[in-house]
Write an enzyme that holds these catalytic residues in place. Structure first.
Site, PDB file in Angstrom:
ATOM      1  N   HIS A 179       0.850  -1.191   0.000  1.00  0.00           N
ATOM      2  CA  HIS A 179       0.000   0.000   0.000  1.00  0.00           C
ATOM      3  C   HIS A 179       0.880   1.233   0.000  1.00  0.00           C
ATOM      4  O   HIS A 179       1.928   1.239   0.638  1.00  0.00           O
ATOM      5  CB  HIS A 179      -0.915   0.003   1.235  1.00  0.00           C
ATOM      6  CG  HIS A 179      -2.058   0.935   1.084  1.00  0.00           C
ATOM      7  ND1 HIS A 179      -1.971   2.262   1.413  1.00  0.00           N
ATOM      8  CD2 HIS A 179      -3.310   0.730   0.597  1.00  0.00           C
ATOM      9  CE1 HIS A 179      -3.129   2.838   1.139  1.00  0.00           C
ATOM     10  NE2 HIS A 179      -3.951   1.941   0.643  1.00  0.00           N
ATOM     11  N   ASP A 213      -7.915  -5.296   0.013  1.00  0.00           N
ATOM     12  CA  ASP A 213      -8.385  -6.110  -1.098  1.00  0.00           C
ATOM     13  C   ASP A 213      -8.056  -7.589  -0.961  1.00  0.00           C
ATOM     14  O   ASP A 213      -8.534  -8.401  -1.749  1.00  0.00           O
ATOM     15  CB  ASP A 213      -7.775  -5.590  -2.413  1.00  0.00           C
ATOM     16  CG  ASP A 213      -8.379  -4.257  -2.802  1.00  0.00           C
ATOM     17  OD1 ASP A 213      -9.583  -4.092  -2.576  1.00  0.00           O
ATOM     18  OD2 ASP A 213      -7.648  -3.398  -3.313  1.00  0.00           O
TER      19      ASP A 213
HETATM   20  N1  ACO Z   1       3.870  -7.804  -4.930  1.00  0.00           N
HETATM   21  C1  ACO Z   1       5.208  -7.786  -5.167  1.00  0.00           C
HETATM   22  N2  ACO Z   1       5.992  -6.704  -5.033  1.00  0.00           N
HETATM   23  C2  ACO Z   1       5.405  -5.561  -4.650  1.00  0.00           C
HETATM   24  C3  ACO Z   1       4.018  -5.488  -4.377  1.00  0.00           C
HETATM   25  C4  ACO Z   1       3.248  -6.661  -4.526  1.00  0.00           C
HETATM   26  N3  ACO Z   1       1.941  -6.653  -4.287  1.00  0.00           N
HETATM   27  N4  ACO Z   1       3.704  -4.224  -4.015  1.00  0.00           N
HETATM   28  C5  ACO Z   1       4.856  -3.517  -4.041  1.00  0.00           C
HETATM   29  N5  ACO Z   1       5.884  -4.323  -4.422  1.00  0.00           N
HETATM   30  C6  ACO Z   1       7.299  -3.938  -4.524  1.00  0.00           C
HETATM   31  C7  ACO Z   1       7.560  -3.075  -5.734  1.00  0.00           C
HETATM   32  O1  ACO Z   1       7.896  -3.878  -6.860  1.00  0.00           O
HETATM   33  C8  ACO Z   1       8.690  -2.219  -5.247  1.00  0.00           C
HETATM   34  O2  ACO Z   1       9.872  -3.003  -5.259  1.00  0.00           O
HETATM   35  P1  ACO Z   1      11.329  -2.301  -5.499  1.00  0.00           P
HETATM   36  O3  ACO Z   1      11.483  -1.304  -4.369  1.00  0.00           O
HETATM   37  O4  ACO Z   1      12.278  -3.414  -5.467  1.00  0.00           O
HETATM   38  O5  ACO Z   1      11.218  -1.622  -6.843  1.00  0.00           O
HETATM   39  C9  ACO Z   1       8.348  -1.952  -3.783  1.00  0.00           C
HETATM   40  O6  ACO Z   1       7.571  -3.095  -3.383  1.00  0.00           O
HETATM   41  C10 ACO Z   1       7.575  -0.681  -3.538  1.00  0.00           C
HETATM   42  O7  ACO Z   1       6.368  -0.736  -4.305  1.00  0.00           O
HETATM   43  P2  ACO Z   1       5.814   0.427  -5.207  1.00  0.00           P
HETATM   44  O8  ACO Z   1       4.993  -0.177  -6.315  1.00  0.00           O
HETATM   45  O9  ACO Z   1       6.928   1.354  -5.596  1.00  0.00           O
HETATM   46  O10 ACO Z   1       4.893   1.157  -4.145  1.00  0.00           O
HETATM   47  P3  ACO Z   1       3.714   2.146  -4.474  1.00  0.00           P
HETATM   48  O11 ACO Z   1       3.435   2.872  -3.222  1.00  0.00           O
HETATM   49  O12 ACO Z   1       4.006   2.945  -5.710  1.00  0.00           O
HETATM   50  O13 ACO Z   1       2.494   1.169  -4.855  1.00  0.00           O
HETATM   51  C11 ACO Z   1       0.734  -0.386  -4.647  1.00  0.00           C
HETATM   52  C12 ACO Z   1       1.574   0.698  -3.947  1.00  0.00           C
HETATM   53  C13 ACO Z   1       0.269   0.096  -6.042  1.00  0.00           C
HETATM   54  C14 ACO Z   1      -0.519  -0.661  -3.827  1.00  0.00           C
HETATM   55  C15 ACO Z   1       1.604  -1.663  -4.794  1.00  0.00           C
HETATM   56  O14 ACO Z   1       1.948  -2.153  -3.512  1.00  0.00           O
HETATM   57  C16 ACO Z   1       0.895  -2.740  -5.583  1.00  0.00           C
HETATM   58  O15 ACO Z   1       0.964  -2.743  -6.810  1.00  0.00           O
HETATM   59  N6  ACO Z   1       0.197  -3.718  -4.901  1.00  0.00           N
HETATM   60  C17 ACO Z   1      -0.562  -4.712  -5.574  1.00  0.00           C
HETATM   61  C18 ACO Z   1      -1.893  -4.138  -6.052  1.00  0.00           C
HETATM   62  C19 ACO Z   1      -2.827  -3.872  -4.895  1.00  0.00           C
HETATM   63  O16 ACO Z   1      -3.037  -4.713  -4.029  1.00  0.00           O
HETATM   64  N7  ACO Z   1      -3.449  -2.686  -4.944  1.00  0.00           N
HETATM   65  C20 ACO Z   1      -4.480  -2.312  -3.954  1.00  0.00           C
HETATM   66  C21 ACO Z   1      -3.977  -1.248  -3.030  1.00  0.00           C
HETATM   67  S1  ACO Z   1      -5.203  -0.881  -1.827  1.00  0.00           S
HETATM   68  C22 ACO Z   1      -6.327   0.036  -2.660  1.00  0.00           C
HETATM   69  O17 ACO Z   1      -6.059   0.684  -3.629  1.00  0.00           O
HETATM   70  C23 ACO Z   1      -7.653  -0.013  -2.160  1.00  0.00           C
END
Ligand code: ACO
Length: 435
Positions: free
Chosen positions: A313, A370
């Site tokens: 998140h 989620d």
């Molecule tokens: N699975 C694997 N790796 C992940 C995940 C995941 N679910 N989420 C984040 N990471 C990793 C990223 O690849 C990144 O790795 P790095 O630092 O080596 O490049 C690191 O964790 C940081 O993640 P970001 O994507 O940069 O974080 P951001 O704050 O931009 O994104 C997000 C947050 C979009 C929610 C992300 O965690 C994600 O894509 N999760 C999966 C989708 C999801 O569950 N979305 C619902 C969120 S809750 C809502 O909207 C109601």
């Protein structure tokens, strides 16, 4: 001094021989911001903040989140209390109008919800015109916008308190009817009309699952679960869809248009669409028997675009409090009733693996709202492609509250970020025969 007022404290910015100072803005919970709105005028600089990781776009008195401590409050009330003790209409009122409703206000609001549950009969042809394979989020967005066209007086009257109150109740009531009709249309069954005797959540389940061909008794346990699910989704401060609603509303676009933009933003798999993706991942694991460790490895592989939906998140860097509420609710539902689901064990095991995995630990990736919502919705019989629609029904009061907060603030301006241009410098026109 009120929370959100600029304090005499200043942050200094030094560039070469120039020094600029900017006021500190402090919130109710002592969170701090720097008001740099005059930076460009003072210095010619804009701030760069890709994906708005560190940008406060507004002051807001609706929702407080402490992502490090896992706290979520609507208008000061903890999400755990609201999910257990409040009803969804009561929570919607709280978000939109700022205080818990009195008995009289709640009765009047419930009456408006009941009286405005029907959608115009002409809209039936809209549902029929959609291909049966259409995604329910696309249908929801199109029809919610169309509903506005049937009540154009609201476009002009939205500044009048009575008309606004009616518009709000109408939207919150009708979105549930539209969602149920979209589902019925997708499975080729006749619509079931709203029932004035049923509560908000019971009415929805009845419109979804009853039919002349079978008996459907609304289960009070599922009504309780649905009520809590809608409450935990009801607001989440400046997330992607809410910021979209505010962005669109900032041009003084009407409430319907602004809400529809929010529905579209919510649809994406990185936002509200993650609940569908998370459930589909669990289903695939169950059906293919793919080992959970392989799923984890894929999620960590940077060459693979697969992410473990339902984890991570932008704001929560500890356990999402909404996921905690839903996990407890799920355990209560499955331990004390006839409900069962093989996906439950898979989800628990996956969570344990993620929580003990170095990659997930280093990046603070915990289950988000989620991850467990899909299993609860499955117990109700709601299919995977309807999950984001359920999220939208829950989030609607939050979108309305933010639109109203912005609309009522005389100092709010059209939202318009800046950029740093990186394209070609000025060049001379090239005639077609010389290219
Ligand atoms: N699975 C694997 N790796 C992940 C995940 C995941 N679910 N989420 C984040 N990471 C990793 C990223 O690849 C990144 O790795 P790095 O630092 O080596 O490049 C690191 O964790 C940081 O993640 P970001 O994507 O940069 O974080 P951001 O704050 O931009 O994104 C997000 C947050 C979009 C929610 C992300 O965690 C994600 O894509 N999760 C999966 C989708 C999801 O569950 N979305 C619902 C969120 S809750 C809502 O909207 C109601």
């Amino acid at each position: 001094m009120r929370a959100g007022d600029s304090m005499s404290e200043k942050v200094k910015l030094i560039y070469g021989s120039h020094e600029y100072s900017y006021p500190v803005v402090t919130g109710t919970e002592n969170e701090k911001g720097v008001d740099i709105s005059s930076l460009r005028k003072d210095s010619g600089f804009v701030t760069m903040d890709y994906g708005y990781l560190n940008t406060g776009s507004t002051k807001s008195s609706i929702t407080f989140i402490d992502g490090e401590k896992g706290i979520l409050r609507y208008r000061g009330y903890n999400i755990e209390d609201l999910a257990e003790k409040a009803s969804f209409p009561e929570t919607a009122w709280l978000l939109i109008y700022g205080e818990l409703p009195t008995d009289e206000q709640l009765t009047a609001f419930r009456r408006l919800l009941t009286e405005n549950a029907l959608v115009h009969e002409n809209l039936q042809s809209f549902f029929r015109a959609m291909p049966p394979s259409a995604h329910p989020m696309g249908i929801l967005c199109s029809i919610m916008n169309a509903i506005g066209l049937f009540t154009p007086r609201f476009y002009d009257d939205e500044n009048k308190a009575d008309a606004f109150g009616l518009m709000v109740a109408s939207l919150i009531s009708k979105i549930r009817t539209v969602a149920a009709f979209a589902y019925k249309a997708s499975i080729g069954e006749p619509f079931v009309y709203p029932d004035a005797e049923k509560s908000y959540c019971a009415n929805f389940l009845n419109m979804m699952f009853s039919s002349k061909a079978r008996n459907y008794e609304v289960d009070p346990l599922l009504v309780k679960a649905l009520n809590a699910l809608l409450i935990v989704h009801a607001d989440h401060e400046q997330n992607c869809s809410t910021s979209t609603v505010r962005m669109v509303g900032s041009s003084h676009a009407n409430l319907y248009a602004s809400i529809c933009a929010g529905i579209c933003a919510l649809w994406g798999p990185l936002h509200g669409g993650a609940n569908q993706a998370a459930l589909e991942t669990l289903l695939q694991i169950q059906q293919s028997g793919i080992p959970l460790r392989d799923v984890m490895e894929r999620a960590k592989d940077k060459k693979d675009s697969f992410k473990l939906s339902g984890f991570g998140h932008r704001v929560y860097k500890s356990y999402d409090p909404r996921a905690k509420v839903l996990k407890n609710l799920m355990q209560e539902l499955f331990n004390h009733s006839h409900f069962s689901d093989p996906l439950l064990d898979i989800a628990f095991e996956l969570e344990q693996l993620a929580l003990s995995d170095e990659y997930f630990k280093e990046r603070n990736l915990y289950p988000n709202v989620d991850f467990y919502s899909g299993i609860l919705y499955r117990a109700m019989g709601i299919p995977a492609n309807m999950l984001t629609v359920m999220f939208a029904i829950g989030r609607l009061p939050g979108w309305i509250a933010h639109w109203k907060e912005m609309h009522d603030d005389p100092s709010s301006k059209i939202n318009r970020p800046r950029q740093i241009y990186t394209g070609p410098a000025e060049r001379a026109w090239i005639p077609l025969n010389n290219r």
